[in-house]
Every structure is written in C-alpha cells, then in structure tokens.
Scaffold this motif. Structure first.
Motif, PDB file in Angstrom:
ATOM      1  N   UNK A 190      47.793  66.539  17.043  1.00 10.54           N
ATOM      2  CA  UNK A 190      47.673  65.144  17.475  1.00 10.54           C
ATOM      3  C   UNK A 190      48.701  64.802  18.558  1.00 10.54           C
ATOM      4  N   UNK A 191      49.960  65.186  18.323  1.00 11.01           N
ATOM      5  CA  UNK A 191      51.037  64.727  19.190  1.00 11.01           C
ATOM      6  C   UNK A 191      51.096  65.469  20.519  1.00 11.01           C
ATOM      7  N   UNK A 192      50.781  66.739  20.519  1.00  5.68           N
ATOM      8  CA  UNK A 192      50.833  67.488  21.778  1.00  5.68           C
ATOM      9  C   UNK A 192      50.052  68.779  21.612  1.00  5.68           C
TER      10      UNK A 192
ATOM     11  N   UNK B 254      53.014  76.987  20.611  1.00  8.03           N
ATOM     12  CA  UNK B 254      53.885  77.254  19.468  1.00  8.03           C
ATOM     13  C   UNK B 254      53.125  77.947  18.343  1.00  8.03           C
TER      14      UNK B 254
ATOM     15  N   UNK C 194      59.761  72.829  27.898  1.00  5.29           N
ATOM     16  CA  UNK C 194      58.971  72.279  28.992  1.00  5.29           C
ATOM     17  C   UNK C 194      59.834  71.417  29.913  1.00  5.29           C
TER      18      UNK C 194
ATOM     19  N   UNK D 205      57.901  68.293  25.784  1.00  6.59           N
ATOM     20  CA  UNK D 205      56.622  68.239  25.075  1.00  6.59           C
ATOM     21  C   UNK D 205      56.859  68.342  23.578  1.00  6.59           C
ATOM     22  N   UNK D 206      57.632  67.400  23.041  1.00  2.04           N
ATOM     23  CA  UNK D 206      57.876  67.389  21.598  1.00  2.04           C
ATOM     24  C   UNK D 206      56.726  66.698  20.879  1.00  2.04           C
ATOM     25  N   UNK D 207      56.714  66.858  19.546  1.00  2.00           N
ATOM     26  CA  UNK D 207      55.759  66.099  18.731  1.00  2.00           C
ATOM     27  C   UNK D 207      56.399  64.749  18.456  1.00  2.00           C
ATOM     28  N   UNK D 208      56.054  63.764  19.283  1.00  2.00           N
ATOM     29  CA  UNK D 208      56.830  62.525  19.297  1.00  2.00           C
ATOM     30  C   UNK D 208      56.760  61.730  18.000  1.00  2.00           C
ATOM     31  N   UNK D 209      55.722  61.947  17.203  1.00  2.00           N
ATOM     32  CA  UNK D 209      55.599  61.167  15.973  1.00  2.00           C
ATOM     33  C   UNK D 209      56.339  61.774  14.791  1.00  2.00           C
ATOM     34  N   UNK D 210      56.917  62.953  14.988  1.00  2.83           N
ATOM     35  CA  UNK D 210      57.603  63.622  13.883  1.00  2.83           C
ATOM     36  C   UNK D 210      59.116  63.498  14.049  1.00  2.83           C
TER      37      UNK D 210
ATOM     38  N   UNK E 182      63.722  67.075  12.297  1.00  5.70           N
ATOM     39  CA  UNK E 182      63.562  68.114  11.289  1.00  5.70           C
ATOM     40  C   UNK E 182      62.135  68.655  11.265  1.00  5.70           C
TER      41      UNK E 182
ATOM     42  N   UNK F   9      60.527  72.262  11.869  1.00  6.60           N
ATOM     43  CA  UNK F   9      59.732  72.885  10.804  1.00  6.60           C
ATOM     44  C   UNK F   9      58.340  73.249  11.328  1.00  6.60           C
TER      45      UNK F   9
ATOM     46  N   UNK G  39      57.654  74.293  14.161  1.00  2.00           N
ATOM     47  CA  UNK G  39      57.761  75.535  14.931  1.00  2.00           C
ATOM     48  C   UNK G  39      57.842  76.747  14.012  1.00  2.00           C
TER      49      UNK G  39
ATOM     50  N   UNK H 267      55.775  77.358  11.917  1.00  2.00           N
ATOM     51  CA  UNK H 267      54.371  77.650  11.602  1.00  2.00           C
ATOM     52  C   UNK H 267      54.053  79.146  11.616  1.00  2.00           C
TER      53      UNK H 267
ATOM     54  N   UNK I 123      66.630  63.112  10.738  1.00  2.00           N
ATOM     55  CA  UNK I 123      65.435  62.417  10.247  1.00  2.00           C
ATOM     56  C   UNK I 123      64.971  61.311  11.184  1.00  2.00           C
ATOM     57  N   UNK I 124      65.458  61.326  12.396  1.00  2.03           N
ATOM     58  CA  UNK I 124      65.021  60.327  13.365  1.00  2.03           C
ATOM     59  C   UNK I 124      63.739  60.814  14.040  1.00  2.03           C
TER      60      UNK I 124
ATOM     61  N   UNK J 265      63.565  73.454  18.812  1.00  5.81           N
ATOM     62  CA  UNK J 265      62.214  73.829  18.383  1.00  5.81           C
ATOM     63  C   UNK J 265      61.861  75.228  18.882  1.00  5.81           C
TER      64      UNK J 265
END
Lengths: 374, 257
Positions: A230-232, A239, B88, B92-97, B100, B104, B106, B108, B150-151, B168
């Motif tokens: 969803x986010x990217x 990744x 990047x 290109x982070x997962x902005x909603x997470x 931490x 995590x 990454x 995967x 946790x931000x 990441x």
C-alpha cells in the motif's frame, strides 16, 4: 506521535511489547464486554438483538474490506458480490446437500475467496480508479450469474430459501443437553438457531475469530508485506515482496471474510437472491470503513456500528420527517437512510478523514497526558 | 584485475527511454569489500545505473552479474534475497508504518513464517517475530534512532527519514548496499553523521557499498574508487586521486576552460 502507554505500564520484554491486550484490567473489561454481548438475548429486547446481529455481520464484511483497502491499498467495490457467492454456497450446501452449517460456513468463505482471486487478477495491472472499475464488474457479473445459471438449483431471480442452522447432539441418558430439544424424525437432540436471539451467538463467535485473524494479520509478516504494498509498491518489490502474490492474497482474504459474512446473512434472513446484497451495500461497506478508519483494526468495528446505528436513527426520525415533508410520505425511512449516510460520510471526510479509530487514539492520548497537555 | 574478481559486474549496459539513451554501453566492476562512488553531473545516468542494478529498470542491452546471477533477468522481488539492498534518492519509506515496522518489513526476506502461520500468530510465528525484533533493535541502536522507534515515519523530519531508510536497507543484511545520494539535502552535521554510519557499516560488517553522491569532498574522502558518468557514458574510473586529475572529468564538470 509516539505510542503513549498508561502510567506504570512498562515493556519488560519484546513479547510484552508485542502484546495487544496489555493489562489485567483490559482483559477484564474485554471479557465483561463479551459476556454482555453473549447474554444480550436474556436482557435486551428482540429488536436490539437483531440490530446487534446486523452490526456484527456488517463488521465482518468491513473487516475483510479493511484488509484489502485499508492495509493493501487496493480499492474494491466487489465486497457485496463476494457476500452473495458465500451466501449461495452455504445455502446450497446446507439446503440441497444437507451439510452441517458449521462445515458449510468455512467452505462458503473459501469458495468466495477463490472467486475473489479471479476478480483480484486485474490488480496486477491497474491501480486506483481503474481497479475500482474492474472490481465493479464482479457486482454485475455475479448477481447476473445467480439469476441465469442452473435455474433448477438457484431458482433464478426469486432466489432460494435458506435453512435454519442447527447442531445436533446424541441423546445421552434419555435427556437432551445444552438447551437442545429431541427431534423424533432424526432421533437426536437438535438446537435450532432460528431467531436472531439464537443466531447472535453464531455471529458473535465468528466475529471473535475474524477480529483475532485481522489482528494477527496486521502484526505479522503478512500484514507488513500488505502495508508495504500500500505505502510504496515499488520499494516493496525491491525489498523482496512479491507484489502479485500479496495483492492476490489480500483479495483472497477479503473475499473469504465477505463469503463468511454472506453466509451468516443468508442464514439469518433465511433467504437469498441476487438482490439481497448489491452495489449499494458495497458502497456502504466502503463508507463504513472510511467513517471507522482505514487501516485500523478498530475502524471496521466503529464504522459499521455507527453507520448501522444511523440507519436505525433514520427509522426513528422517519415519522416526524414525514410530518415535516409530506412529499416523503410512505418512503420517509428509505429517503432518510441514504441522506444520513451521505451526511456522515461527508462530515467525516472533511473533519476526520482518518475516521473514528484515529479520533479514539487522540482521545486516549489526551487522557493519558492529562493534565499536562491537550 | 579480471572480471571474476568482481563482486558485481556491469557489462555493456545500455538503457533507452524512447529514443534517448540514458546509459550507453557502461561497464565497470565492483570488488568485494570496497566503497565505490558513482559521480557525474546532473542527468548523467547515475540513478538510472542504480535502478538497473536493483532491478527497477530493465536495460535493453548488457548484463549485470552478481554472485552468478544475471540481475537483468532476475525477477525484481527476488533480487533482495540475493543480498542486495538500496536506498532511494527521494526517500521511499512505508510512510504509514512506524520506524520499527519499517525495519521489520525489511526482514520479510529473512522470515520463514508463511501467511497461514502469520494468521494464526502462534508458536513459530510468534517466536520468529521476537527473534527478528531483536535483530532490528540492534540496527536501531547502531543508527541511534531508538527515540523514534514507534513514531510513524511520515511524521519524521527529512534527516531522520534518510537514516531510517538506511536502517531499512541494513535490516535486509545485504552484502552489497546501494546508496542513492544518502546525504542529499543535509546540513554539515547530518552529513558527517551519515558518513560515519556508512564508514561504520563498511568497516564493521565488511559490506560492499556503491554510492552516488554530489558532495565531492566527501566522495573523495570515503570512497576507494570512483566511476564517473557523463551523458550516459563512463568517462573515467579509478582512485579518487586519479579521477580528480582526469582531463575528461574536469571537462565534464567545468566545461571548456
């Protein structure tokens, strides 16, 4: 905003940090709430029980949509179509094939999930608006199919009657236990989930399981992969997340939830046809999710509850509204329901686009910071 | 030096966008355990080169060999598992997470629980979460980002987001780390911090690093070798001192004197 814990609640291990229910009083409150819900038929009037039943089924459908839209970011307007699939599968398995409802329920979920996979295939190619259009096709194809294929079995547009879910126990020492009654025809003790007061126990049981599954998805490898899509999606692929696989998994899980909700609805209403749930319901589910909060496990619960309660409010407000606007006479309830829904949706999009769940978090944070900051 | 000594080998890579050649027969090698900088003026094709290596772009010609695999033919989502990670230019982070959860996420490729185990979240899946959490916490300590653990990263300032993104990439435990302008838009202090982290990663873990950077002073300080691109072509390769004196490089940066 960092996570604010109640005063004195410290993380002593990673396990503790990962826990969802953190303190004894929270467990106690949770168990009390569940107890209150399960004993509802003993103290609440029948219409209230029926209402909670409807809310519960809506929550399950919206939880599925939350996994697809809230977590994975794939917008779908096909949720009601997958409910229809689940409803028909369960109705046929219990009605025509004579299966037990409790076996037919998961099969209905899986069957709907497989259909969901098919309609999830376009998600590999298209995003956003175009994906909405692609999932919309489910909403036209599936009801059409139920009306036109196997008329001897599906009974065309009239639809089919759905049997009451039952469970049977053998007769032990000439008595029937657990509130069952002796059925001479079958020679066993049978309990029938006929009225909403009886059916609500099934709904609540499924709701507990569906909530736990949603929670587990959101805090594990699967959930993080879905959210990274969803986010990217480009970064996610670099990744190591297989976009195709995870988008399809999200469609599958969402459709399983829909299938289960559809089966519950069919057995609760005791009838299903191509119009039982339709496009309007898919839009309602999306609205419930927006009002509750996308991508939050609390969102579907709060959103579905609020929207269904608003529908009830429309019923209450109908007589005075009809007196005020005589042209509405007769259809006041029908006119007020979409009006209130639309109004709620609009107000939420303007004032709280992240939904009730976000508002609840803010309230909790303010409470924990009190009296130092607001 | 023969090609077999190279850790990553880029051979005659040519990439077109429509009629424009973004990269034209670029070849170079990256040796195990070095810091290689790719420099060049804006639009020289540096990021395109990195995108080709990480599988984001597919070059029309040429091969990119890494540990016996041709990366130009490897499915994009399988490249990370080979031991290659990147950051990047435009974060290109997962902005909603949270920080931490970004790290995590990454993990995967290193986690073994399947989706059914994730759904049940019992036994193995639960133990695995804790085990990987421990590894991620080490990276968080290393990068000094414990206070933003946790931000939600969407709420973080730019410099910290860059650092989380580096974290990441580290959580993938790569053997080859590609950094696309890790210090772009930072002030001197932040740049020094970042340079320190990069050197630490290189020295402590022996990670091979390929980086793109515009700050010449910094590039010359930390890199072992430098590859210079201009208009999609490689114009020089060598140690920082060699490159600094190269006629073509001076010409590319300063124009006709």
């Amino acid at each position: 905003m960092a996570v604010l814990r109640p005063s004195g609640d410290f993380d002593t291990s990673y396990e503790h940090d990962l826990a969802v229910v953190r303190q004894r009083w929270q467990w106690a409150l949770l168990l009390l709430l569940l107890l209150a819900l399960f004993t509802l038929p003993y103290y609440a009037p029948a219409p209230t029980v029926s209402l909670i039943n409807r809310i519960g089924i809506a929550i399950i459908a919206v939880q599925g949509l939350n996994i697809l839209t809230g977590y994975t970011g794939q917008i779908s307007l096909g949720q009601a179509a997958f409910m229809t699939v689940g409803g028909y599968i369960s109705a046929l398995l219990v009605g025509a094939a004579g299966w037990s409802f409790f076996l037919a329920l998961p099969v209905a979920g899986l069957g709907a999930g497989l259909v969901g996979l098919i309609f999830g295939l376009p998600s590999l190619r298209v995003k956003g608006f175009y994906l909405v259009m692609a999932t919309l096709s489910a909403q036209f194809i599936i009801p059409w199919l139920t009306r036109h294929i196997y008329p001897s079995l599906l009974n065309g547009a009239q639809g089919i009657n759905v049997p009451v879910p039952t469970f049977s126990l053998p007769v032990i020492a000439n008595t029937c236990f657990l509130g069952t009654t002796f059925n001479a025809e079958l020679g066993t003790c049978v309990y029938r989930f006929a009225t909403p007061s009886q059916f609500i126990h099934i709904t609540l049981g499924v709701l507990i399981v569906s909530t736990i599954v949603a929670l587990n998805i959101s805090r594990s490898r699967l959930g993080r992969a879905l959210i990274s899509v969803r986010d990217n999606d480009l970064a996610a692929e670099l990744l190591g997340v297989n976009l195709f696989a995870y988008k399809l998994k999200a469609f599958f899980i969402a459709a399983v939830y829909a299938g289960v909700a559809g089966a519950l609805l069919a057995h609760n209403l005791r009838h299903i046809n191509s119009q039982t749930v339709g496009l309007v319901d898919s839009i309602m589910f999306m609205g419930m999710l927006v009002v509750g909060g996308l991508g939050s496990n609390l969102g579907p619960i709060l959103g579905a509850t609020l929207v269904v309660l608003l529908e009830e409010l429309a019923t209450v407000l109908a007589p005075p509204a009809a007196a005020l606007l005589p042209t509405l006479a007769g259809g006041a309830t029908a006119a007020l329901k979409p009006l209130l829904f639309g109004l709620a949706l609009m107000l939420f999009l303007i004032f709280e686009p992240r939904g009730l769940a976000h508002r609840w978090m803010l309230i909790k944070a303010a409470w924990r910071l009190r009296p130092y900051a607001r | 030096m023969t090609a077999s000594e190279n850790f990553l080998t880029v051979e005659d890579v040519t990439l077109y966008f429509g009629g424009n050649a973004a990269l034209c027969e670029v070849s170079f090698g990256v040796r195990r355990g070095e810091i290689l900088a790719i420099i060049g003026p804006n639009g020289a094709g540096k990021t395109s080169m990195l995108n080709c290596i990480s599988g984001f772009y597919r070059p029309q010609h040429g091969r990119i060999r890494f540990k016996g695999h041709d990366l130009t033919k490897t499915p994009t989502h399988k490249i990370a598992a080979l031991g290659l990670a990147r950051t990047f230019q435009n974060i290109a982070l997962y902005t909603g997470l949270s920080t931490l959860d970004n790290l995590m996420a990454a993990r995967h490729i290193h986690m073994r629980q399947n989706s059914l185990q994730s759904i049940l979240y019992w036994g193995y899946a639960r133990r695995e979460e804790v085990a990987h959490r421990r590894r991620v916490e080490e990276i968080i300590d290393f990068l000094e980002i414990a206070h933003i653990r946790k931000t939600i990263v969407g709420a973080l300032p730019y410099g910290l987001r860059k650092r989380v993104e580096l974290g990441r990439a580290l959580a993938l435990e790569p053997e080859l780390l590609l950094l696309d302008e890790p210090m772009a838009g930072m002030n001197v202090e932040e740049k020094e911090d970042m340079a320190r982290f990069i050197l630490d990663i290189y020295e402590r873990q022996g990670t091979t690093i390929v980086l793109i950077e515009h700050d010449m002073g910094l590039v010359m300080d930390i890199s072992d070798r430098v590859v210079v691109l201009d208009f999609g072509q490689k114009i020089a390769e060598g140690t920082p001192d060699e490159v600094k004196r190269d006629e073509k490089v001076i010409h590319a940066y300063l124009g006709d004197a």
